[in-house]
Design a protein around this motif. Structure first.
Motif, short mmCIF file in Angstrom:
data_model
loop_
_atom_site.label_atom_id
_atom_site.label_comp_id
_atom_site.label_asym_id
_atom_site.label_seq_id
_atom_site.Cartn_x
_atom_site.Cartn_y
_atom_site.Cartn_z
N UNK A 280 -2.62 -12.96 96.88
CA UNK A 280 -1.22 -12.77 96.52
C UNK A 280 -1.04 -12.97 95.02
N UNK A 281 -0.03 -12.33 94.46
CA UNK A 281 0.16 -12.39 93.00
C UNK A 281 0.91 -13.63 92.55
N UNK A 282 1.39 -14.46 93.49
CA UNK A 282 2.08 -15.69 93.11
C UNK A 282 1.95 -16.71 94.23
N UNK A 283 2.16 -17.99 93.88
CA UNK A 283 2.14 -19.04 94.89
C UNK A 283 3.26 -18.85 95.90
N UNK A 284 4.42 -18.40 95.40
CA UNK A 284 5.58 -18.22 96.29
C UNK A 284 5.30 -17.13 97.32
N UNK A 285 4.69 -16.03 96.88
CA UNK A 285 4.37 -14.96 97.82
C UNK A 285 3.39 -15.43 98.88
N UNK A 286 2.43 -16.25 98.48
CA UNK A 286 1.48 -16.81 99.44
C UNK A 286 2.20 -17.70 100.45
N UNK A 287 3.08 -18.57 99.96
CA UNK A 287 3.82 -19.47 100.85
C UNK A 287 4.67 -18.68 101.84
N UNK A 312 7.17 -22.96 106.91
CA UNK A 312 8.39 -22.59 107.61
C UNK A 312 9.57 -23.44 107.17
N UNK A 313 9.36 -24.76 107.04
CA UNK A 313 10.49 -25.62 106.66
C UNK A 313 10.73 -25.68 105.16
N UNK A 314 9.94 -24.95 104.38
CA UNK A 314 10.16 -24.85 102.94
C UNK A 314 9.59 -25.99 102.12
N UNK A 315 8.84 -26.90 102.76
CA UNK A 315 8.30 -28.05 102.03
C UNK A 315 6.92 -27.79 101.42
N UNK A 316 6.31 -26.65 101.73
CA UNK A 316 4.96 -26.37 101.28
C UNK A 316 4.91 -26.10 99.78
N UNK A 317 4.08 -26.82 99.07
CA UNK A 317 3.85 -26.60 97.64
C UNK A 317 2.41 -26.09 97.47
N UNK A 318 2.28 -24.88 96.99
CA UNK A 318 0.95 -24.32 96.75
C UNK A 318 0.51 -24.76 95.36
#
Length: 418
Positions: A280-287, A312-318
């Motif tokens: 993926x081109x960004x961490x956000x896209x991967x998440x 899913x709950x939005x807490x994931x930090x890549x």
């Protein structure tokens, strides 16, 4: 290694272990030299690093005094002259090694010991030693490792090596025993060196005790209201370690990409399927991708559900750690320029990435290309596994650079961009 050019070593001989100095090949103008601590036809060996230290501080009549690093070595402490484990060569133990099975560890130790014995024979002009190696070219199979001793032909090679050692190794060791001498050493200088060794050992013990005491005396600090905040921070920092999956950042000729990788029973597994790696081109896209259900190989990992739940709950930090950032562009060009131009850290990392990706795809091409028996593999191993006994590779490095570039292109072809 105590000095970049002169190495303290241990030789296991008939009368016991002796410490000496070895100067791997160096250049002086157009001439190339290799030497040991000694004089004329004698190789000097000492019972301890303290005696070695005392000798080199008080003696200027030996074959190494003209070496460019001699003054540096003569100024080292006795503790710095203690040989490292990889510089211990047990000559009398060779028959026992050859009597065992050709396992990787045995072959590596036998090969290293044989190289040292061959060098001693050449430097000290010992006919018995040089004739032994000249009469048994099968010894040249040792650097190839276990692959050279597989199957019927491999078993025959190993038997030939064992037979040669059983018949003639005693004469080889006798010849080296006869070339070794232990000169007298100033007793006062030995006492000073022994005191240095004792002080160094006591300092190591003091440091170990201090670490143990600090661990025993450590008390958790009650930070009251701040405790929950610190716990949350710890969870963020250790989340990926706990699940055993690493975010990976790959910088290629076409951009920056992010993916995930873990190891199952030491086998690499990427976010992907059928040997292809989803990036993926960004961490956000991967998440965002991780928050949805997809069919991929990481789903088989027991902790992947925790990753998906956090997404899913939005807490994931890549968050990608430094050791998981791979920079591909420029390495092939640097390899083509020569050893001094290469970023060794990135070379090591990218070689790991290429190997992992190939293993994940069930492809042994990278393993084959980086084998030490190939020009590229020899070049890369020279850079990543420095060995003072090896000569620096000579230019041009055009073919090696092209082979690396081909591996890079193969790797990039495995990436599936989302």
């Amino acid at each position: 290694m105590a000095s970049g050019d002169i190495v303290p070593i241990v030789l296991g001989l008939t009368d016991g272990d002796l410490v000496t100095l070895w100067a791997p090949r160096w250049r002086d103008g157009d001439d190339e030299w290799e030497a040991f601590l000694g004089h004329e036809d004698k190789l000097y060996g000492f019972d301890s690093p303290a005696e070695l230290a005392a000798f080199i501080r008080t003696n200027d009549d030996n074959d190494l005094v003209d070496h460019p690093a001699w003054k540096v070595v003569a100024g080292l402490s006795a503790a710095e002259l203690e040989p490292r484990e990889e510089h211990v060569f047990d000559l009398v133990g060779v028959p026992e090694l050859a009597a065992g099975d050709p396992e990787p560890e045995i072959l590596a130790e036998l090969d290293e010991t044989m190289d040292m014995v061959r060098t001693i024979g050449e430097v000290c002009e010992l006919d018995t030693v040089t004739k032994f190696f000249g009469s048994h070219p099968v010894l040249g199979a040792l650097p190839a490792g276990v692959n050279a001793f597989i199957g019927r032909d491999g078993e025959q090679r190993w038997d030939q090596i064992g037979s040669a050692i059983a018949k003639e190794w005693d004469q080889v060791v006798d010849a080296i025993d006869g070339a070794v001498a232990t000169p007298e050493v100033d007793a006062e200088a030995v006492s000073v060196a022994e005191a240095e060794l004792l002080a160094a050992q006591e300092n190591e013990v003091d440091v170990e005790d201090a670490v143990e005491n600090s661990e025993e005396e450590f008390e958790p600090v009650d930070l009251d209201d701040d405790e929950d905040d610190e716990d949350d921070l710890d969870e963020e920092e250790t989340f990926w370690t706990e699940v055993g999956i690493d975010p990976v950042k790959i910088i290629t000729s076409t951009g920056e990409f992010f993916t995930l990788r873990c190891y199952l029973d030491d086998d690499p597994v990427f976010l992907g399927k059928d040997g292809s790696i989803t990036v993926f081109t960004s961490e956000r896209a991967l998440a965002r991708y991780l928050a949805d259900d997809h069919h991929h190989d990481l789903a088989q990992v027991s902790t992947y559900e925790q990753v998906q739940a956090a997404a899913v709950d939005g807490s994931l930090e890549v968050e990608v750690t430094e050791e998981n950032i791979y920079v591909l562009p420029g390495l092939a060009d640097d390899l083509g320029q020569g050893p001094e131009a290469v970023d060794l850290d990135q070379l090591d990392l990218v070689a790991e990435l290429f190997t992992d990706a190939a293993d994940y795809a069930g492809d042994d091409s990278v393993e084959t290309a980086l084998a030490k028996s190939t020009p590229l593999g020899w070049y890369v191993s020279y850079l990543l596994e420095p060995d003072p006994s090896r000569m620096a590779p000579s230019p041009p490095f055009t073919s090696e650079a092209e082979e690396w570039r081909a591996m890079e292109q193969t790797f990039e072809s495995r990436l599936v961009k989302q």
